[in-house]
Design an enzyme around this catalytic site. Structure first.
Site, PDB file in Angstrom:
ATOM      1  N   ASP A   1      -3.659   1.319   9.969  1.00  0.00           N
ATOM      2  CA  ASP A   1      -4.836   2.189  10.127  1.00  0.00           C
ATOM      3  C   ASP A   1      -5.299   2.198  11.572  1.00  0.00           C
ATOM      4  OD1 ASP A   1      -4.876   1.266   7.140  1.00  0.00           O
ATOM      5  OD2 ASP A   1      -5.962   3.160   7.304  1.00  0.00           O
TER       6      ASP A   1
ATOM      7  N   CYS B   1       0.835  -1.204   0.000  1.00  0.00           N
ATOM      8  CA  CYS B   1       0.000   0.000   0.000  1.00  0.00           C
ATOM      9  C   CYS B   1       0.875   1.262   0.000  1.00  0.00           C
ATOM     10  CB  CYS B   1      -0.982  -0.021   1.172  1.00  0.00           C
ATOM     11  SG  CYS B   1      -2.352   1.147   1.000  1.00  0.00           S
TER      12      CYS B   1
HETATM   13  C1  RUB Z   1      -4.074   3.095   3.502  1.00  0.00           C
HETATM   14  C2  RUB Z   1      -3.312   2.140   4.365  1.00  0.00           C
HETATM   15  C3  RUB Z   1      -2.044   2.653   4.991  1.00  0.00           C
HETATM   16  C4  RUB Z   1      -2.391   3.218   6.380  1.00  0.00           C
HETATM   17  C5  RUB Z   1      -1.215   3.958   6.985  1.00  0.00           C
HETATM   18  O1  RUB Z   1      -5.329   2.600   3.111  1.00  0.00           O
HETATM   19  O2  RUB Z   1      -3.720   1.025   4.632  1.00  0.00           O
HETATM   20  O3  RUB Z   1      -1.119   1.631   5.160  1.00  0.00           O
HETATM   21  O4  RUB Z   1      -3.484   4.111   6.296  1.00  0.00           O
HETATM   22  O5  RUB Z   1      -0.935   5.120   6.221  1.00  0.00           O
HETATM   23  P1  RUB Z   1      -6.266   3.514   2.160  1.00  0.00           P
HETATM   24  P2  RUB Z   1      -0.177   6.352   6.902  1.00  0.00           P
HETATM   25  O6  RUB Z   1      -5.490   3.778   0.916  1.00  0.00           O
HETATM   26  O7  RUB Z   1      -7.480   2.677   1.937  1.00  0.00           O
HETATM   27  O8  RUB Z   1      -6.573   4.776   2.927  1.00  0.00           O
HETATM   28  O9  RUB Z   1       1.115   5.787   7.428  1.00  0.00           O
HETATM   29  O10 RUB Z   1       0.030   7.340   5.794  1.00  0.00           O
HETATM   30  O11 RUB Z   1      -1.023   6.874   8.001  1.00  0.00           O
END
Ligand code: RUB
Length: 327
Positions: A204, A135
């Protein structure tokens, strides 16, 4: 915006931010939290509420609108709670300025936490390491950025991350930093784990038992990484700790529109029809990785074995929290 019983009017920044979060124009847990805090500040700044009660009702309504966009990233309710709890005073002017100050300090803390966490996570990476990502996580990338700043040379294997292909955002960022990138489809991950020294992902939400809730596919990756002996690090500032899990609640996993997986045209190719109820398509956006598959959770307070994260969660949130946006 009135003092009466009508639902308070929402500032256009709130409506737009909520829409952007729901459609994933704004995405990723930290980015969502930052945008939500900024929208609450806009609501507070523009408010023409005539009484403290009306002002508070307005801010609560704005927080509800933002809250109801996506259910899984706890950074969103944590951000809203921080701003609402920091909104103090007996006059509209005091409430307004404290809300704006709370939002600003939340956003500054978020940046600071990510920088600190990045430096902690960087220490886990060695010069010459190959890092596999899943991701797009700004917390995970902060670790890579800090390692690069320490003069380490890294390479990355970037998982595409179906269905939304957030891996492309990760690849773009890494190439901007001149990190050599190998982009692979998700199904190739196990094979490429042989070439990886580390798996590095974001989160998340993190539950009190140390389970990591992150983009769908993280748990399978973690199981495979453990099987291959590749260490897996979760980069997650404490904003990702889910206080409700202290009191036995589970984390809601978002189900997204199945059209992200199968377009109408693709469905017609399978069923000859775009409304065949016997063809079930599902699109859960996140999954849960049990703590036993995670080597370390890296936060701005240092790194933790997942099983001990509950101690930090209690320190930061006490026994639990309430939802101040509820009337
Ligand atoms: C994003 C996702 C990321 C976390 C952490 O999912 O799973 O790994 O949100 O991101 P989506 P961060 O694309 O569905 O929002 O480290 O930027 O908080």
């Amino acid at each position: 915006m009135t003092d009466g019983d009508a639902e308070p009017a929402l500032h256009e920044a709130v409506v737009e931010t909520a829409e952007n979060i729901a459609t994933m124009e704004t995405r990723g847990a930290a980015t969502i939290a930052d945008a939500a805090a900024a929208a609450l500040a806009d609501q507070a700044a523009a408010s023409d509420a005539e009484s403290p009660a009306a002002f508070r009702a307005e801010l609560r309504a704005a927080a509800r609108e933002l809250h109801d966009t996506r259910p899984t990233a706890v950074s969103l309710p944590n951000a809203l709670r921080f701003v609402l709890q920091g909104t103090e005073g007996d006059t509209v002017a005091d409430l307004r300025s404290s809300a704006i100050t709370a939002a600003e300090s939340f956003r500054e803390d978020l940046d600071r936490a990510q920088d600190r966490l990045g430096r902690v996570g960087a220490n886990r990476l060695q010069d010459g390491d190959v890092v596999m990502t899943h991701c797009h996580s700004t917390d995970a990338l902060a670790c890579i950025e800090a390692a690069l700043e320490q003069g380490k040379e890294l390479e990355a294997i970037v998982k595409e991350t179906r269905p939304r292909k957030q891996g492309h955002i990760t690849a773009r960022q890494l190439r901007e930093w001149e990190v050599p990138v190998t982009l692979i489809v998700d199904n190739a991950a196990r094979r490429y784990l042989d070439d990886a020294d580390h798996v590095l992902v974001g989160a998340d939400s993190i539950a009190a038992d140390g389970s990591v809730i992150n983009k769908i596919g993280t748990s399978g990756l973690a199981v495979n990484a453990r099987d291959r002996g590749t260490p897996i690090t979760v980069a997650a500032q404490t904003l990702k700790l889910h206080p409700d899990t202290l009191t036995g609640h589970t984390v809601e996993i978002e189900d997204r529109d199945v059209r992200e997986v199968l377009s109408v045209e693709e469905q017609r190719e399978i069923t000859g029809d775009d409304a065949d109820e016997e063809l079930v398509v599902e699109n859960p956006a996140f999954d849960v990785t049990p703590p036993r598959y995670v080597d370390a959770i890296v936060t701005e307070h240092g790194q933790f074995p997942p099983e001990s994260i509950v101690t930090l969660m209690r320190e930061l949130y006490g026994a639990g929290v309430d939802d101040p946006w509820d009337d």
